[in-house]
Write an enzyme that holds these catalytic residues in place. Structure first.
Site, PDB file in Angstrom:
ATOM      1  N   GLU A 294       0.821  -1.213   0.000  1.00 38.49           N
ATOM      2  CA  GLU A 294       0.000   0.000   0.000  1.00 38.49           C
ATOM      3  C   GLU A 294       0.852   1.260   0.000  1.00 38.49           C
ATOM      4  O   GLU A 294       1.137   1.825   1.064  1.00 38.49           O
ATOM      5  CB  GLU A 294      -0.940   0.013   1.215  1.00 38.49           C
ATOM      6  N   GLU A 386      -6.140  -7.253  -1.198  1.00 34.96           N
ATOM      7  CA  GLU A 386      -6.501  -7.174   0.222  1.00 34.96           C
ATOM      8  C   GLU A 386      -7.797  -6.392   0.362  1.00 34.96           C
ATOM      9  O   GLU A 386      -7.976  -5.364  -0.282  1.00 34.96           O
ATOM     10  CB  GLU A 386      -5.389  -6.464   1.010  1.00 34.96           C
TER      11      GLU A 386
HETATM   12  C1  IDC Z   1      -3.292  -3.846  10.265  1.00 35.33           C
HETATM   13  C2  IDC Z   1      -3.469  -5.000  11.210  1.00 35.33           C
HETATM   14  C3  IDC Z   1      -3.138  -4.564  12.616  1.00 35.33           C
HETATM   15  C4  IDC Z   1      -1.761  -3.929  12.623  1.00 35.33           C
HETATM   16  C5  IDC Z   1      -1.673  -2.823  11.600  1.00 35.33           C
HETATM   17  C6  IDC Z   1      -0.285  -2.204  11.495  1.00 35.33           C
HETATM   18  O1  IDC Z   1      -4.774  -5.516  11.094  1.00 35.33           O
HETATM   19  O2  IDC Z   1      -3.185  -5.663  13.501  1.00 35.33           O
HETATM   20  O3  IDC Z   1      -1.493  -3.408  13.913  1.00 35.33           O
HETATM   21  O4  IDC Z   1      -2.016  -3.317  10.340  1.00 35.33           O
HETATM   22  O5  IDC Z   1       0.626  -3.102  11.012  1.00 35.33           O
HETATM   23  C7  IDC Z   1      -4.241  -2.179   5.588  1.00 35.33           C
HETATM   24  C8  IDC Z   1      -2.902  -2.809   5.645  1.00 35.33           C
HETATM   25  C9  IDC Z   1      -2.820  -3.820   6.757  1.00 35.33           C
HETATM   26  C10 IDC Z   1      -3.611  -3.374   7.963  1.00 35.33           C
HETATM   27  C11 IDC Z   1      -5.090  -3.304   7.573  1.00 35.33           C
HETATM   28  C12 IDC Z   1      -6.033  -2.966   8.725  1.00 35.33           C
HETATM   29  O6  IDC Z   1      -2.481  -3.369   4.419  1.00 35.33           O
HETATM   30  O7  IDC Z   1      -1.466  -4.002   7.091  1.00 35.33           O
HETATM   31  O8  IDC Z   1      -3.471  -4.340   8.973  1.00 35.33           O
HETATM   32  N1  IDC Z   1      -5.219  -2.359   6.490  1.00 35.33           N
HETATM   33  O9  IDC Z   1      -5.719  -1.706   9.250  1.00 35.33           O
HETATM   34  N2  IDC Z   1      -4.669  -1.333   4.673  1.00 35.33           N
HETATM   35  C13 IDC Z   1      -5.901  -0.917   5.002  1.00 35.33           C
HETATM   36  C14 IDC Z   1      -6.276  -1.561   6.164  1.00 35.33           C
END
Ligand code: IDC
Length: 468
Positions: A294, A386
């Site tokens: 991302e 994702e």
């Molecule tokens: C989130 C995880 C969370 C973690 C965070 C930071 O669910 O446990 O603490 O990342 O690493 C994304 C990202 C993905 C995120 C997810 C939800 O690709 O890494 O995971 N998210 O926030 N993009 C949009 C949402």
């Protein structure tokens, strides 16, 4: 590559899965606690200068709460570089492994699935003198179930067996018959945190119960990820690719950049990582590469520049695999930073056989994002690598109406997807309830969250892969 895999499997059978001794219950007037253990040791991967091994320790005695496993590495060149599912340390040739919080209790017959990567100078003799809480592990080998035959080939019923090597055709993902297909599957959580969730049992459930086509391997680069141990993470990703392949699932290798948002920050790491995984997996049909999860706070031009440097590195080793490029503003095609798909349509990445990533979180991203995808899908090959059914934080309430609207749209447009996450993280985006990965049950409905139940019901419906 098939041959190589078969050879490795043969080595694992003869060298690994070693019976290491059992201990009996102490008998006598004052019956002491029964003790005993078994260790199944398997070399799962080996390369110049290093190796990866699985260590499954089964408690054959009374239940224990809190445990220490010790063993001896017989070759002075063997050093543990990274261990998982427990705390690992080494002093001289003695390795000490102490339980994690979540696996501190081992019931009678229960096992802890551990693993490590190590360095190596010459031969790779197996460790000796395994003890659990000071008792020698002399239990007999029960015999692990062998994994299914890798790469079953065309015509067999698995997603990879039917579809074979994929490629991009127009705006679609196409199979070996040059017909558009949609892959539906799940993403891991960060493998640095949730390694315990990716075992033979959980992957069996994903392939057989969920009938998943796709397994996305989220390898974070920062946040205790790849940058802390490039060799160890590379090898873990490769093992997960093999586990997906053995079950006929596609594996999406996700270079999970997130913070910082400019992928160029990790350009050198990306080149090193992808050169290695592409060379190692070039002969496989089930691998798809996702080069930047991302990008955020960075222009499309900078992302395109990154892609045009990383893609040739992959192509040099693995010329025919599909590669997916992340898009601006958390892979929203720019929408979350006030732009839209035209910046990509007008200035596409200069490469062939590529797709563009689109991500959404159903409770946060609704009609205007769906309108963007509907428009963009006519012009760009899109892959939802994702998405979540919840808010963009990964938490909050599941938005069922928006999730269903999204899934219906993706089905209609034949856009492939992976859901965040196949894990038991304590957040509503996770498919399993917290604690599920401490046990062996990934199949009953009781272990699913609301999001997991929705996704399982959507993913497990029959695929309609064209075969001519
Ligand atoms: C989130 C995880 C969370 C973690 C965070 C930071 O669910 O446990 O603490 O990342 O690493 C994304 C990202 C993905 C995120 C997810 C939800 O690709 O890494 O995971 N998210 O926030 N993009 C949009 C949402």
């Amino acid at each position: 590559m098939k041959r190589f895999t078969a050879l490795l499997a043969a080595c694992a059978t003869t060298l690994g899965l070693t019976a290491l001794t059992g201990t009996q219950a102490a008998a006598g007037p004052q019956a002491a606690a029964a003790t005993g253990c078994r260790v199944d040791y398997t070399v799962t991967n080996q390369w110049q200068g290093g190796f990866q091994a699985g260590v499954k320790v089964t408690n054959l005695g009374d239940p224990v709460t809190g445990w220490t496993l010790k063993f001896t590495l017989p070759d002075a060149g063997q050093k543990v570089t990274q261990g998982w599912n427990a705390t690992w340390s080494q002093s001289g040739s003695t390795v000490t492994v102490t339980n994690s919080d979540w696996n501190r209790t081992l019931a009678t017959g229960a096992a802890a699935d551990l693993g490590f990567t190590g360095t190596l100078t010459g031969a790779n003799p197996k460790p000796t003198a395994f003890t659990l809480n000071g008792v020698a592990c002399t239990g007999s080998v029960g015999g692990e179930e062998p994994p299914p035959d890798p790469d079953p080939g065309p015509g067999t019923g698995t997603p990879v067996g039917i579809n074979g090597q994929l490629h991009v055709c127009g705006v679609n993902l196409c199979n070996q018959y040059d017909r558009p297909i949609q892959l539906r599957g799940m993403s891991t959580h960060g493998i640095q945190w949730f390694g315990k969730c990716y075992t033979n049992a959980s992957l069996d459930a994903l392939a057989k119960d969920w009938k998943s086509d796709l397994f996305r391997i989220a390898m974070y680069v920062q946040e205790s990820g790849y940058e802390t141990d490039p060799a160890g993470f590379t090898s873990r990703v490769n093992s997960l690719v093999d586990m997906a392949e053995a079950r006929g699932m596609y594996a999406l290798i996700d270079f999970h950049t997130l913070t910082p948002g400019d992928p160029n920050y990790n350009l050198d790491r990306a080149k090193t990582f992808f050169a290695s995984v592409a060379a190692r997996n070039a002969g496989k049909k089930n691998v798809i590469y996702e080069i930047a999860n991302e990008p955020n706070g960075v222009s499309w031009t900078a992302i395109k520049n990154y892609a045009e440097q990383v893609i040739p590195v992959i192509r040099a080793a693995d010329p025919d695999a599909v590669i997916i490029v992340g898009t601006r503003a958390w892979s929203s095609l720019g929408v979350s930073e006030g732009s839209n798909e035209t910046e990509v349509v007008d200035n596409p990445v200069n490469a062939t056989n590529i797709m563009y990533a689109f991500h959404f979180y159903a409770a946060s991203h609704k009609d205007n994002y769906r309108a963007t995808v509907s428009r963009a899908a006519a012009k760009l090959p899109l892959f939802v690598t994702e998405f979540g059914t919840v808010s963009a934080t990964g938490g909050g309430a599941m938005d069922r109406a928006s999730s269903v609207a999204w899934l219906d749209l993706l089905d209609q447009l034949k856009i492939s997807y992976a859901n965040w996450t196949y894990s038991d993280a304590n957040e509503s985006s996770a498919a399993f309830k917290p604690g599920t990965c401490n046990g062996g049950d990934y199949s009953s409905s009781g272990v699913l969250t609301e999001s997991g139940a929705l996704l399982k019901s959507r993913i497990s419906t029959p695929d309609t892969f064209p075969t001519s």
